[in-house]
Design an enzyme around this catalytic site. Structure first.
Site, short mmCIF file in Angstrom:
data_model
loop_
_atom_site.label_atom_id
_atom_site.label_comp_id
_atom_site.label_asym_id
_atom_site.label_seq_id
_atom_site.Cartn_x
_atom_site.Cartn_y
_atom_site.Cartn_z
N ALA A 170 0.83 -1.20 0.00
CA ALA A 170 0.00 0.00 0.00
C ALA A 170 0.87 1.25 0.00
O ALA A 170 0.62 2.22 -0.74
CB ALA A 170 -0.92 -0.01 1.22
N TYR A 171 1.90 1.24 0.82
CA TYR A 171 2.83 2.37 0.89
C TYR A 171 3.55 2.55 -0.44
O TYR A 171 3.68 3.66 -0.96
CB TYR A 171 3.82 2.14 2.02
CG TYR A 171 4.82 3.25 2.23
CD1 TYR A 171 4.41 4.49 2.69
CD2 TYR A 171 6.17 3.04 1.99
CE1 TYR A 171 5.34 5.51 2.91
CE2 TYR A 171 7.10 4.05 2.20
CZ TYR A 171 6.68 5.28 2.65
OH TYR A 171 7.60 6.28 2.86
#
Length: 304
Positions: A158-159
């Site tokens: 996600a990052y």
């Protein structure tokens, strides 16, 4: 004039906005830029964070504003404050960000949206609001990404997605804004020991607690080992917040700013891997991270 006499950097001065200055890299950056001669507006989450930062400043050129980059009204207010108090803007350092760690299967939609909202949508909002001032001064935008803006690793998907998006946004902005004289650079730090790592570890634990039990157990051991290893890597890193802050200052003052500044050997390596290695070799390099993950009751299948 000889080649040696050519100026390599511009004098520091004028106003700079630094978001995410409550702690860690943003705090160090705000103090470094003030020390070099800039007037710094430090964006913080809470007033007490700003008061503490002002107390640490040495030159009397640092003030703070509580800025929620995901709130358009807050972002507009910061641009209005800059116009009113400084009359112009030399640079915008988009440092604010969060990290949502965990296996992507466990990252729910709200967490994923929050990751993108803070690290991408909010950054563009800051840029839009402050661009009229930056165009007037032919100023600089410095977007902070990381080595994960070029190479995605397991459990930080996600990052990495947000960092990839911020890299793409920066490239497009650089090409769109060049005719106006506004320069856009990326600063990509690797592992640096900051208070953020404690927050990331806590966020990872909460994510597994909220995931369906069977799914969480599937990843728990390997994810825990990954998080521990990440923490150890940041502890052993020779790259410091001061290195990061000095690099941001270069991006703001180099006569010919680079499109991308790497901070730390690991960040530079990630950039080289993404550029030079095929996907199959990158997959093999990261496969030990997930080696212990096995689907329960897995059967062998023969495909005809």
């Amino acid at each position: 004039m000889s080649a040696r006499a050519v100026r390599r950097s511009l004098p520091a001065g004028g106003a700079v906005v630094v978001t995410g200055a409550s702690s860690g890299l943003g705090r160090e950056c705000a103090l470094e830029l003030e020390n070099r001669g800039f007037h710094v507006l430090a964006g913080v989450r809470r007033g007490e964070d700003g008061e503490k930062l002002v107390g640490e400043s040495l030159r009397g050129r640092l003030r703070y504003a509580v800025i929620d980059i995901t709130d358009d009204a807050s972002v507009r207010a910061s641009a209005e404050l800059v116009e009113r108090e400084y009359g112009g803007l030399r640079g915008l350092v988009n440092n604010a960000g969060i990290c949502v760690p965990g296996p992507l299967e466990c990252v729910d939609s709200d967490r994923f949206r929050r990751q993108l909202d803070v690290n991408v949508v909010g950054q563009l909002g800051m840029i839009r609001a402050h661009l009229p001032l930056l165009r007037r001064s032919r100023g600089r935008i410095v977007n902070i990404t990381s080595g994960l803006g070029k190479t995605a690793v397991p459990y930080l998907g996600a990052y990495a997605a947000a960092q990839f998006a911020k890299e793409a946004m920066s490239d497009a902005l650089r090409r769109e804004l060049t005719p106006t004289g506004v320069r856009v650079s990326i600063v990509a730090p690797g592992a640096i020991l900051t208070p953020m790592w404690d927050k990331v570890s806590e966020a990872g634990e909460r994510l597994l607690r909220d995931a369906p039990a069977g799914v969480a157990e599937l990843y728990r051991a390997s994810f825990g080992a990954f998080m521990e290893g990440n923490g150890q890597q940041s502890t052993k890193s020779l790259t410091t917040p001061e290195d990061f802050a000095r690099t941001v200052a270069r991006a703001l003052t180099d006569v010919r700013p680079r499109t991308r500044y790497w901070v730390g050997a690991d960040a530079r390596s990630a950039g080289r891997w993404a550029r030079l290695l095929p996907d199959s070799l990158l997959d093999r390099r990261f496969s030990p991270i997930t080696a212990s993950v096995r689907a329960p009751g897995r059967a062998d299948y023969a495909f005809e």
